[in-house]
Design a protein around this motif. Sequence first.
Motif, PDB file in Angstrom:
ATOM      1  N   MET A  28       0.842  -1.208   0.000  1.00 17.37           N
ATOM      2  CA  MET A  28       0.000   0.000   0.000  1.00 17.37           C
ATOM      3  C   MET A  28       0.879   1.260   0.000  1.00 17.37           C
ATOM      4  SD  MET A  28      -3.087  -1.007   2.679  1.00 17.37           S
ATOM      5  CE  MET A  28      -3.793   0.643   2.692  1.00 17.37           C
ATOM      6  N   LYS A  29       1.980   1.196   0.742  1.00 18.00           N
ATOM      7  CA  LYS A  29       2.878   2.356   0.808  1.00 18.00           C
ATOM      8  C   LYS A  29       3.574   2.577  -0.542  1.00 18.00           C
ATOM      9  CE  LYS A  29       3.585   1.938   5.789  1.00 18.00           C
ATOM     10  NZ  LYS A  29       4.522   1.616   6.881  1.00 18.00           N
ATOM     11  N   GLY A  30       3.885   1.478  -1.239  1.00 21.94           N
ATOM     12  CA  GLY A  30       4.475   1.610  -2.562  1.00 21.94           C
ATOM     13  C   GLY A  30       3.514   2.294  -3.524  1.00 21.94           C
ATOM     14  N   VAL A  31       2.247   1.912  -3.448  1.00 27.54           N
ATOM     15  CA  VAL A  31       1.222   2.534  -4.299  1.00 27.54           C
ATOM     16  C   VAL A  31       1.116   4.027  -3.987  1.00 27.54           C
ATOM     17  CG1 VAL A  31      -1.274   2.606  -4.738  1.00 27.54           C
ATOM     18  CG2 VAL A  31      -0.079   0.400  -4.618  1.00 27.54           C
ATOM     19  N   ILE A  32       1.136   4.367  -2.712  1.00 33.61           N
ATOM     20  CA  ILE A  32       1.039   5.788  -2.322  1.00 33.61           C
ATOM     21  C   ILE A  32       2.241   6.568  -2.851  1.00 33.61           C
ATOM     22  CG2 ILE A  32       1.132   7.361  -0.330  1.00 33.61           C
ATOM     23  CD1 ILE A  32      -0.556   5.159   1.183  1.00 33.61           C
ATOM     24  N   HIS A  33       3.433   6.013  -2.718  1.00 29.57           N
ATOM     25  CA  HIS A  33       4.630   6.710  -3.208  1.00 29.57           C
ATOM     26  C   HIS A  33       4.657   6.805  -4.731  1.00 29.57           C
ATOM     27  CE1 HIS A  33       7.533   7.842  -0.049  1.00 29.57           C
ATOM     28  NE2 HIS A  33       6.796   7.048   0.691  1.00 29.57           N
ATOM     29  N   SER A  34       4.057   5.824  -5.398  1.00 33.09           N
ATOM     30  CA  SER A  34       4.016   5.878  -6.866  1.00 33.09           C
ATOM     31  C   SER A  34       3.141   7.043  -7.330  1.00 33.09           C
ATOM     32  CB  SER A  34       3.460   4.563  -7.434  1.00 33.09           C
ATOM     33  OG  SER A  34       4.328   3.496  -7.108  1.00 33.09           O
ATOM     34  N   ILE A  35       2.100   7.353  -6.565  1.00 33.64           N
ATOM     35  CA  ILE A  35       1.167   8.426  -6.941  1.00 33.64           C
ATOM     36  C   ILE A  35       1.617   9.774  -6.389  1.00 33.64           C
ATOM     37  CG2 ILE A  35      -1.203   9.270  -6.531  1.00 33.64           C
ATOM     38  CD1 ILE A  35      -2.032   6.263  -6.564  1.00 33.64           C
ATOM     39  N   HIS A  36       2.165   9.762  -5.183  1.00 30.40           N
ATOM     40  CA  HIS A  36       2.554  11.003  -4.508  1.00 30.40           C
ATOM     41  C   HIS A  36       3.947  10.834  -3.907  1.00 30.40           C
ATOM     42  CE1 HIS A  36       1.817  14.900  -2.781  1.00 30.40           C
ATOM     43  NE2 HIS A  36       2.023  14.468  -1.555  1.00 30.40           N
ATOM     44  N   GLY A 143      -6.440   7.675  -1.281  1.00 30.02           N
ATOM     45  CA  GLY A 143      -5.807   8.484  -0.237  1.00 30.02           C
ATOM     46  C   GLY A 143      -4.655   9.309  -0.787  1.00 30.02           C
ATOM     47  N   ALA A 144      -3.836   8.700  -1.647  1.00 25.78           N
ATOM     48  CA  ALA A 144      -2.692   9.412  -2.223  1.00 25.78           C
ATOM     49  C   ALA A 144      -3.159  10.557  -3.120  1.00 25.78           C
ATOM     50  CB  ALA A 144      -1.816   8.433  -3.010  1.00 25.78           C
TER      51      ALA A 144
ATOM     52  N   SER C  10      13.355   8.686  -4.727  1.00 23.03           N
ATOM     53  CA  SER C  10      12.658   7.408  -4.602  1.00 23.03           C
ATOM     54  C   SER C  10      12.798   6.872  -3.185  1.00 23.03           C
ATOM     55  CB  SER C  10      13.259   6.399  -5.575  1.00 23.03           C
ATOM     56  OG  SER C  10      13.197   6.896  -6.886  1.00 23.03           O
ATOM     57  N   PRO C  11      11.873   6.021  -2.790  1.00 22.17           N
ATOM     58  CA  PRO C  11      11.995   5.422  -1.458  1.00 22.17           C
ATOM     59  C   PRO C  11      12.981   4.263  -1.443  1.00 22.17           C
ATOM     60  CG  PRO C  11       9.976   4.684  -2.512  1.00 22.17           C
ATOM     61  CD  PRO C  11      10.611   5.661  -3.465  1.00 22.17           C
ATOM     62  N   TYR C  66       4.944  -2.604  -7.209  1.00 22.37           N
ATOM     63  CA  TYR C  66       4.020  -1.583  -6.710  1.00 22.37           C
ATOM     64  C   TYR C  66       4.753  -0.322  -6.278  1.00 22.37           C
ATOM     65  CZ  TYR C  66       0.407  -5.023  -7.179  1.00 22.37           C
ATOM     66  OH  TYR C  66      -0.463  -5.936  -7.720  1.00 22.37           O
ATOM     67  N   PHE C  67       6.075  -0.330  -6.411  1.00 18.57           N
ATOM     68  CA  PHE C  67       6.873   0.847  -6.052  1.00 18.57           C
ATOM     69  C   PHE C  67       7.309   1.577  -7.313  1.00 18.57           C
ATOM     70  CE2 PHE C  67       6.746  -1.506  -2.226  1.00 18.57           C
ATOM     71  CZ  PHE C  67       6.862  -0.575  -1.228  1.00 18.57           C
ATOM     72  N   PRO C  68       7.627   2.861  -7.168  1.00 19.39           N
ATOM     73  CA  PRO C  68       8.034   3.614  -8.356  1.00 19.39           C
ATOM     74  C   PRO C  68       9.405   3.162  -8.863  1.00 19.39           C
ATOM     75  CG  PRO C  68       8.095   5.003  -6.382  1.00 19.39           C
ATOM     76  CD  PRO C  68       7.473   3.716  -5.973  1.00 19.39           C
TER      77      PRO C  68
END
Lengths: 266, 266, 266
Positions: A28-36, A143-144, C10-11, C66-68
């Motif tokens: 879920m955190k990866g998805v959020i970082h991909s968007i924001h 959310g993102a 990036s994270p 799922y990560f950027p």
Amino acid sequence: MDSVMNPSKSPITLMTDFGADDIFVGVMKGVIHSIHPGAQIIDLTHAIPSFDIVQAAFKIRQAADYFPVGTVHVIVVDPGVGSERRAIAMKSGGHYFVAPDNGVLTFIAKRGIEECATIANPDYCLPEVSASFHGRDIFAPVGAHLLRGVRLSKLGPPLSALQELQIAAPTVNDNGTIRGEVLWADHFGNLITNIVASQLPQDAHLFVEGVDIGRLARTYADVAEGEALAMIGSFGHLEVAVRMGNAAEELRADRGTEVIARTPLA
Amino acid sequence: MDSVMNPSKSPITLMTDFGADDIFVGVMKGVIHSIHPGAQIIDLTHAIPSFDIVQAAFKIRQAADYFPVGTVHVIVVDPGVGSERRAIAMKSGGHYFVAPDNGVLTFIAKRGIEECATIANPDYCLPEVSASFHGRDIFAPVGAHLLRGVRLSKLGPPLSALQELQIAAPTVNDNGTIRGEVLWADHFGNLITNIVASQLPQDAHLFVEGVDIGRLARTYADVAEGEALAMIGSFGHLEVAVRMGNAAEELRADRGTEVIARTPLA
Amino acid sequence: MDSVMNPSKSPITLMTDFGADDIFVGVMKGVIHSIHPGAQIIDLTHAIPSFDIVQAAFKIRQAADYFPVGTVHVIVVDPGVGSERRAIAMKSGGHYFVAPDNGVLTFIAKRGIEECATIANPDYCLPEVSASFHGRDIFAPVGAHLLRGVRLSKLGPPLSALQELQIAAPTVNDNGTIRGEVLWADHFGNLITNIVASQLPQDAHLFVEGVDIGRLARTYADVAEGEALAMIGSFGHLEVAVRMGNAAEELRADRGTEVIARTPLA
């Protein structure tokens, strides 16, 4: 997607019943970082007991106000994932809440809804939505996008009638005796009850499943080590603790255990 | 509040005995973000056994130096919350430490105190301070203000005499035999002892509660799978492990278990 | 160290078998912040069972996409720490992976390696490398340097032949019957199998250790509460669940339990 006018520096919080054993929360955190990119993500807790909407509803209400205005809260306790239950996004008290429409926002909604939408616009979800992981596919991306400044009205049609939890409130009889119950035991074994400070006379005398806990104390240090006490906890609920001990174990109490407050001269 | 000259990009770390089941840690993070938006918050651990000040004192000492100068460390293992125990903030080695004055900073203080203050100024705490959750009401907000660049001297009067833990050090007898003990078992079941590398001769022969562990090894791969070994762990303490196994379970050892090091020709 | 041209926003993700009880993960984060202040660190999970390279290999493959692009993934499940096993850094699919060379990157490598290096340059590790905590001394600092924009080629000589896990794939017999097995049970007790969606006919009939689970369902809501079902999980693997229940407990299944899919007319 629309252009975004007001990208937020506010954090986004996550509360789920996913535990820490799997990669669900991390993904879920990866998805959020991909968007924001650069989102500040805060874990509220991922240890809500599986499917326990009631506990999540209390805890998000307790936690939200300690975050800055503009924070986005994503709550995924979702036994109905894959069924016809709606996904919603709500603004309340200057905060944003994204969750399944299963009652988990009952207490947030009670303090006032500024705006609420059914999530229907696939532009703000992942391209492929699975039948079992809407935390990743719907709630995290929505959310993102809110964090990026997307307006609630873009997500879908407005919604006014939410699902509400039906939770028994404490009862008060003619003698002024209050009957409530334990909501959960915290990490220390302290028993959090559904009786709140405003309902409780200063000189109340407390009983847990018949065991006499004495008068309301102010702090743990008011009793000797190993002794039980009742006090108003840090979120305004009546709590029962054992100083330097574990009340849940020592009083054999858990969710649903009866707690009674008597007023001596009532 | 004073104007702030030097807002820090350093992280703030949290170490507590709050566990992961509740929203306590999440709420502390909300408080920090409300005061210092964009704060980089790092969890050191929230699994200190309830009220175990000794373990927290060792672990903050081990962890702190791996963070950049300017880091703020908030430690909340606080059996005395609500009593008269002081809350303190200390600068040591270029790092800041915020904690109850209950000995948890004993090992940090031993390496040198640059500055230390009793927390007394309510401007840097939450407006309402509860009797049971100073992590949220005092320690997190003070940590966030230090991160913003608030000077220690603003928090309250200087303090020189801290509470100190009285911890038995390993003993050495006339034969050069060292008697120490297990401090805790880590996640892998490795036994961390209070004997440090500088006390231990290279050819030491180790015994755990009478069981012969052999000579000091250099690494796990020095023994066969399933065999016990003793080595200097990654934080400089003597550790006892079982290769690909769990020493705590297999040697039935835990906090307080006696560990003896004999030097053959001593 | 070389000058860095392209500091990344990036994270960096962490996956380990370190658990949450110790300061190991927190200390790795301190090392990362010391090298790359402001790094966005995301925990994938630290609950990989001790030394379980296979589970980690599956989970990093499921999570990474799922990560950027540009994300650095640090994976430390490392039973061979202190032995002669290599440490490696790999670029694949635009992501970076830092791990011991013990097979944990098997599935990442299978989708294509852009570049891979043996970590040999001490400039990108901590000055002192312990025999038991390379997560802190090698993998975290290398990950942080990659995040700063350091090129893989700076870390050490290129590497083409990695260690690969030998994992039994599901078998298909002449009747079209597929025999697979449970890889792990997730937090909800759902059984994740090694059979993937593309192998499975729509009308497959499932059995777990001989118990009839019925035809492939689409979602939990397809069966009544308390009933078992099989479905394609959110990461594309066949999963067996009990609606609102715990399949691992109710079917007494765990890693290695046999799962059979029969096609009726095969």
